[in-house]
Design an enzyme around this catalytic site. Structure first.
Site, short mmCIF file in Angstrom:
data_model
loop_
_atom_site.label_atom_id
_atom_site.label_comp_id
_atom_site.label_asym_id
_atom_site.label_seq_id
_atom_site.Cartn_x
_atom_site.Cartn_y
_atom_site.Cartn_z
N TRP A 41 2.00 100.48 23.00
CA TRP A 41 0.62 100.90 23.31
C TRP A 41 0.59 102.28 23.96
O TRP A 41 -0.28 103.10 23.64
CB TRP A 41 -0.05 99.85 24.21
CG TRP A 41 -0.66 98.76 23.39
CD1 TRP A 41 -0.10 97.58 23.04
CD2 TRP A 41 -1.96 98.78 22.78
NE1 TRP A 41 -0.96 96.85 22.24
CE2 TRP A 41 -2.10 97.56 22.08
CE3 TRP A 41 -3.00 99.69 22.75
CZ2 TRP A 41 -3.26 97.25 21.35
CZ3 TRP A 41 -4.15 99.38 22.04
CH2 TRP A 41 -4.27 98.17 21.35
N GLU A 53 15.31 100.73 14.35
CA GLU A 53 14.23 99.90 14.89
C GLU A 53 14.75 99.00 16.00
O GLU A 53 14.04 98.74 16.99
CB GLU A 53 13.58 99.08 13.77
CG GLU A 53 12.86 99.93 12.74
CD GLU A 53 11.84 100.86 13.38
OE1 GLU A 53 10.97 100.38 14.15
OE2 GLU A 53 11.91 102.08 13.12
N TRP A 96 -5.88 101.69 26.93
CA TRP A 96 -4.79 101.02 26.22
C TRP A 96 -4.40 99.70 26.87
O TRP A 96 -3.93 98.78 26.20
CB TRP A 96 -3.57 101.94 26.12
CG TRP A 96 -2.93 102.32 27.43
CD1 TRP A 96 -3.19 103.44 28.18
CD2 TRP A 96 -1.91 101.59 28.14
NE1 TRP A 96 -2.41 103.45 29.32
CE2 TRP A 96 -1.61 102.34 29.32
CE3 TRP A 96 -1.23 100.41 27.91
CZ2 TRP A 96 -0.66 101.91 30.25
CZ3 TRP A 96 -0.28 99.98 28.84
CH2 TRP A 96 -0.01 100.73 29.99
N TRP A 123 -11.83 106.65 30.17
CA TRP A 123 -11.90 105.55 29.22
C TRP A 123 -13.29 104.92 29.25
O TRP A 123 -13.94 104.86 30.30
CB TRP A 123 -10.86 104.48 29.59
CG TRP A 123 -9.43 104.92 29.57
CD1 TRP A 123 -8.62 105.07 30.67
CD2 TRP A 123 -8.63 105.27 28.44
NE1 TRP A 123 -7.36 105.48 30.27
CE2 TRP A 123 -7.34 105.61 28.91
CE3 TRP A 123 -8.88 105.32 27.06
CZ2 TRP A 123 -6.30 105.99 28.08
CZ3 TRP A 123 -7.84 105.70 26.23
CH2 TRP A 123 -6.58 106.03 26.72
N ASN A 153 3.60 95.92 11.73
CA ASN A 153 3.77 97.03 12.67
C ASN A 153 2.94 98.26 12.30
O ASN A 153 2.37 98.92 13.18
CB ASN A 153 5.24 97.43 12.77
CG ASN A 153 5.46 98.48 13.84
OD1 ASN A 153 5.22 98.24 15.01
ND2 ASN A 153 5.91 99.67 13.44
N TRP A 199 14.66 101.12 18.99
CA TRP A 199 13.37 101.23 19.67
C TRP A 199 13.16 100.07 20.65
O TRP A 199 12.60 100.25 21.73
CB TRP A 199 12.23 101.29 18.66
CG TRP A 199 11.97 102.67 18.15
CD1 TRP A 199 12.32 103.19 16.94
CD2 TRP A 199 11.30 103.73 18.85
NE1 TRP A 199 11.92 104.50 16.84
CE2 TRP A 199 11.29 104.86 17.99
CE3 TRP A 199 10.72 103.84 20.11
CZ2 TRP A 199 10.71 106.08 18.38
CZ3 TRP A 199 10.16 105.05 20.49
CH2 TRP A 199 10.15 106.15 19.63
#
Length: 457
Positions: free
Chosen positions: A372, A265, A349, A296, A331, A268
């Site tokens: 996102w 993590e 987004w 969108w 999360n 990331w």
């Protein structure tokens, strides 16, 4: 006697601080400053955190005989002026690793250099040298797993103790008018944050200590929003109250079942900054250009309902209410609420990312953008767009007793463990709560897949 300026940014700590250590070793006295530029601090929740973090840092500096000066102004003019007025030979900073900030640093460095003053920039916010970790063909990695495999062996921690004393020079009288303080939000909508959070370096270290006894359970517990299964170190990391190298070192030495998962993590986070470094346009634009023609939906009332936690989907609403009340969201739930907005509701987004930047105490440009775009299916190493989270399935799997939902959506507390996830399925109507989701789950999924199919035409 030599004097330098140390400019704190998002490195609000004294220990494990390469830039500060170098400044102390290189000079007899430092002018310690934080520059509050309104253009840099537009995110409300993180600004509320910043105010308290600076207070803690100032206290820690005073305890060592120094003083932190919080100044208002544009650093492009203020930092060179400070350097000239104090006779500083150099300005020391930690790299921020964000495109606009790095470009500004380069401009300030050029201005300083024209007057014979050096800008000394050090690392400390990241573990990875983005320009050194590359594929065998010397190109940037686009997929997390091979990036992490290549990057992790390069990570090192060199312990640096907080200085016992700090020799500080005075703020020039000509710049006393630049002194400022960060005001508390008005109205005090952030009051609920501080039942959960304590900003500052000491609190960050306590959070890390608290994680270790739970680390063995981390791989599974991190997905359960009703339990304290995550580290909650993200805002401390964002503001540099603790270094990622300290966390990496402590977790790796502790070992156990959860150490590798937790370190992944951290990976990331490194990957988010790596992507931002190599593809800076991704903060505003789809990484995958085929989504540039995605139709969108423009839905202001729907976006407002999502932001307020009134979508009629209990897990989605619980997450968004947690966000508003704590300045943070679990999360697993972040992924669900992002999927709901971009897939079922069909909203860009970037609108969701902007709301998170406004409301998160850990509002981090790199992490937020990567997250996102990952959920929306538009980014590097993203989940495919056709991966659409079913929020009810997610709720029943990760919050089976509805504990998390009941905490944040009190209207539903009286419902049974099954009905609380989807009241409309049982024909239940709850006073004060939407009778059904603002988007039908099946219809929303079908519409998302239809938008995807349209891209291929």
């Amino acid at each position: 006697m030599t004097q330098a300026i140390f400019w704190f940014r998002r490195d609000l700590r004294l220990a494990d601080h390469p830039a500060l250590e170098r400044a102390i070793q290189s000079h007899d006295a430092l002018l310690l400053v934080y520059v509050d530029n309104a253009a840099d601090n537009v995110y409300d929740a993180s600004r509320a955190w910043l105010r308290r973090s600076l207070e803690r840092l100032a206290e820690d500096i005073r305890a060592r005989g120094g003083e932190l000066h919080v100044l208002a102004g544009d650093p492009e003019s203020l930092i060179p002026a400070l350097a000239v007025e104090t006779g500083a030979t150099s300005v020391h900073i930690s790299a921020l690793h964000e495109p606009d900030a790095d470009a500004r640093d380069a401009r300030i460095a050029a201005t300083l250099a024209s007057g014979g003053i050096a800008m000394r920039r050090a690392g400390g916010r990241l573990l990875t040298d983005a320009d050194a970790v590359l594929t065998q063909s010397s190109t940037p990695f686009r997929v997390f797993t091979p990036f992490h495999k290549a990057a992790r062996p390069t990570w090192r921690h060199r312990p640096r103790e907080a200085p016992a004393t700090l020799a500080c020079g005075p703020l020039p009288s000509s710049l006393q008018g630049a002194r400022t303080t960060l005001d508390a939000p008005r109205p005090r909508w952030d009051n609920g944050f501080w039942d959960t959070w304590t900003p500052g370096e000491a609190a960050a270290l306590t959070r890390l200590d608290d994680l270790l006894p739970r680390l063995h359970a981390y791989p599974d517990a991190r997905d359960v929003p009703a339990v304290e299964g995550t580290s909650r170190l993200s805002p401390h990391l964002h503001f540099g109250e603790i270094s990622p190298s300290r966390i990496f070192d402590v977790v790796q030495r502790h070992g156990g079942n959860g150490a590798d998962k937790y370190i992944a993590e951290l990976g990331w986070r490194e990957f988010a900054y790596y992507v931002l470094h190599h593809w800076p346009a991704s903060r505003h634009h789809n990484f995958n250009p085929k989504f540039d023609v995605m139709p969108w939906r423009d839905d202001p009332p729907g976006l407002d309902a999502w932001q307020r936690g009134l979508t009629g989907v209990p897990l989605v609403d619980a997450g968004l209410r947690q966000l508003w009340n704590e300045g943070w969201m679990h999360n697993r739930v972040r992924m669900v609420v992002a999927s709901w907005l971009t897939k079922h509701m069909g909203i860009d987004w970037r609108q969701g990312a902007a709301w998170f930047m406004h409301t998160l105490v850990d509002a981090d440009l790199a992490n937020n953008t990567l997250g996102w775009q990952w959920v929306a299916g538009t980014g590097v190493d993203a989940a495919p767009y056709f991966r659409i989270f079913n929020p009810v399935t997610q709720s029943r799997r990760f919050d089976p007793q509805g504990t998390y939902i009941r905490r944040w959506v009190p209207e539903l507390r009286a419902l049974g463990d099954d009905a609380v996830h989807a009241p409309w399925e049982s024909g239940l109507r709850v006073a004060g709560y939407p009778a059904k989701p603002i988007v039908d789950l099946s219809a929303g999924r079908d519409a998302a897949l239809a938008r995807l199919a349209a891209l291929a035409k």
